[in-house]
Motif scaffolding. Structure first.
Motif, mmCIF file in Angstrom:
data_model
loop_
_atom_site.group_PDB
_atom_site.id
_atom_site.type_symbol
_atom_site.label_atom_id
_atom_site.label_comp_id
_atom_site.label_asym_id
_atom_site.label_seq_id
_atom_site.Cartn_x
_atom_site.Cartn_y
_atom_site.Cartn_z
ATOM 1 N N ARG A 68 12.900 -3.004 11.403
ATOM 2 C CA ARG A 68 11.596 -3.571 11.388
ATOM 3 C C ARG A 68 11.686 -4.406 9.814
ATOM 4 N NH1 ARG A 68 6.589 0.447 12.639
ATOM 5 N NH2 ARG A 68 5.563 -1.648 12.439
ATOM 6 N N ASN A 69 10.897 -5.505 10.051
ATOM 7 C CA ASN A 69 10.691 -6.563 8.815
ATOM 8 C C ASN A 69 9.642 -5.918 7.749
ATOM 9 O OD1 ASN A 69 10.718 -8.694 7.040
ATOM 10 N ND2 ASN A 69 10.631 -10.104 8.625
ATOM 11 N N ARG A 70 10.111 -5.489 6.775
ATOM 12 C CA ARG A 70 9.331 -4.947 5.800
ATOM 13 C C ARG A 70 9.006 -5.835 4.581
ATOM 14 N NH1 ARG A 70 6.608 -0.917 8.453
ATOM 15 N NH2 ARG A 70 7.892 0.650 9.082
ATOM 16 N N THR A 71 9.353 -6.949 4.897
ATOM 17 C CA THR A 71 8.935 -8.102 3.701
ATOM 18 C C THR A 71 7.792 -8.246 3.500
ATOM 19 O OG1 THR A 71 10.945 -9.308 4.636
ATOM 20 C CG2 THR A 71 9.742 -10.567 3.035
ATOM 21 N N PRO A 72 6.693 -8.142 4.172
ATOM 22 C CA PRO A 72 5.232 -8.229 3.743
ATOM 23 C C PRO A 72 4.852 -7.198 2.751
ATOM 24 C CG PRO A 72 5.490 -8.341 6.179
ATOM 25 C CD PRO A 72 6.701 -7.926 5.682
ATOM 26 N N LEU A 73 5.529 -6.126 2.766
ATOM 27 C CA LEU A 73 5.517 -4.947 1.600
ATOM 28 C C LEU A 73 5.962 -5.488 0.558
ATOM 29 C CD1 LEU A 73 6.631 -1.673 3.411
ATOM 30 C CD2 LEU A 73 4.198 -2.157 2.838
ATOM 31 N N ALA A 74 6.778 -6.222 0.240
ATOM 32 C CA ALA A 74 7.257 -6.910 -0.934
ATOM 33 C C ALA A 74 6.250 -7.831 -1.577
ATOM 34 C CB ALA A 74 8.786 -7.523 -0.821
ATOM 35 N N LYS A 75 5.833 -8.686 -0.431
ATOM 36 C CA LYS A 75 4.969 -9.769 -0.923
ATOM 37 C C LYS A 75 3.545 -8.932 -1.634
ATOM 38 C CE LYS A 75 7.363 -12.744 0.455
ATOM 39 N NZ LYS A 75 8.336 -13.583 -0.667
#
Ligand SMILES: [Zn+2]
Length: 275
Positions: free
Chosen positions: A181-188
């Motif tokens: 799952r893409n968790r990039t939004p958490l880093a943002k």
């Protein structure tokens, strides 16, 4: 203030609006501050002398409370619509779904906090579970270290951590996937938290140049890659965070305490909010 002959600044509630003589922040009437009667100068609590321990907050408190709140809401919905018998079932079933994920989040935060407390100890000043004023979001952990401020979001996700490259080689960007799952939004999200911390420190001339780092720390994931950055946020695991928090840096103990005091005032403990 009659009958007081002591010299120097005293801590009190301001009767009139004032401006902090150090950071120039506007102080409203009724706020607690230091007041030096001789020079008629106010100093805010962040810039003033140390007056006691900094409220470290409670790791994981928000996540635990949010799980509880959602459960209550579900059970009350069932009660209102279908009656008490249905509410019993709603309460029993809920535990296996949403509550578990909130509880896991809460336990993850407490586990990371306990690990770093043991491994890093008082080399850092920790602030846990802080509200971001004006929003409904919170910051899991803030660590004030020798290298600056570390804003940390902790997640207890299972699965493999994968770094995905995007864009041309001369302008590489990365995404983070966990268990597919893409968790990039958490880093943002962590970037937004870092911005909030920078805004909190901005008024203070003595905190100028303090680095503010962001980290997304995955606790239960599998790692086949070394830590990497998504934007300027570090994607890492507890041992690597420990390493960074123990590093030597430019901040003195006094400077660290000053920064922590300001951040504790700027980001109230979520646990206090619910009391
Ligand atoms: Zn000030």
């Amino acid at each position: 203030m009659t009958g007081d002959n002591s010299a120097g600044p005293r801590r009190l509630r301001l009767r009139y609006p004032a401006v902090c003589g150090t950071c120039a922040m506007e102080l409203s009437a009724g706020t607690e501050a230091f007041w030096d009667r001789a020079v008629r100068q106010a100093t805010c609590l962040a810039c003033g002398p140390e007056t006691g321990p900094i409220d470290a907050g409670t790791p994981g408190a928000s996540a635990a409370a949010e799980g509880e709140r959602r459960k209550e809401k579900r059970v009350e919905d069932a009660r209102r619509r279908y009656g008490d018998h249905a509410a019993v079932v709603a309460a029993a079933v809920f535990g296996r779904e949403t509550a578990e994920s909130w509880e896991k989040g809460s336990v993850g935060e407490s586990r990371l906090a306990a690990y770093l407390e043991r491994e890093v100890g008082d080399r850092v000043i920790a602030l846990h579970d802080r509200l971001i004023p004006g929003t409904r979001r919170n910051i899991d952990h803030i660590y004030v270290a020798r290298t600056g401020v570390w804003v940390v979001d902790a997640k207890a996700y299972k699965g493999k951590v994968v770094k995905r490259d995007l864009g041309p080689i001369w302008r590489r960007e990365h995404e983070v996937l966990v268990g597919g799952r893409n968790r990039t939004p958490l880093a943002k999200g962590v970037e937004g938290q870092v911005d909030a911390v920078i805004a909190a420190l901005r008024p203070d001339p003595e905190s100028k140049g303090t680095d503010v780092h962001g980290a997304l720390c995955f606790l239960d994931s599998e790692w086949a890659t070394s830590p990497f950055q998504v934007g300027y946020v570090w994607i890492l695991y507890p041992r690597e965070l420990r390493k960074r928090l123990r590093k030597k840096g430019p901040l003195s103990r006094e400077a660290m305490e000053r920064v922590a005091r300001r951040l504790a005032l700027s980001f109230p403990s979520a646990a206090d909010e619910r009391r």
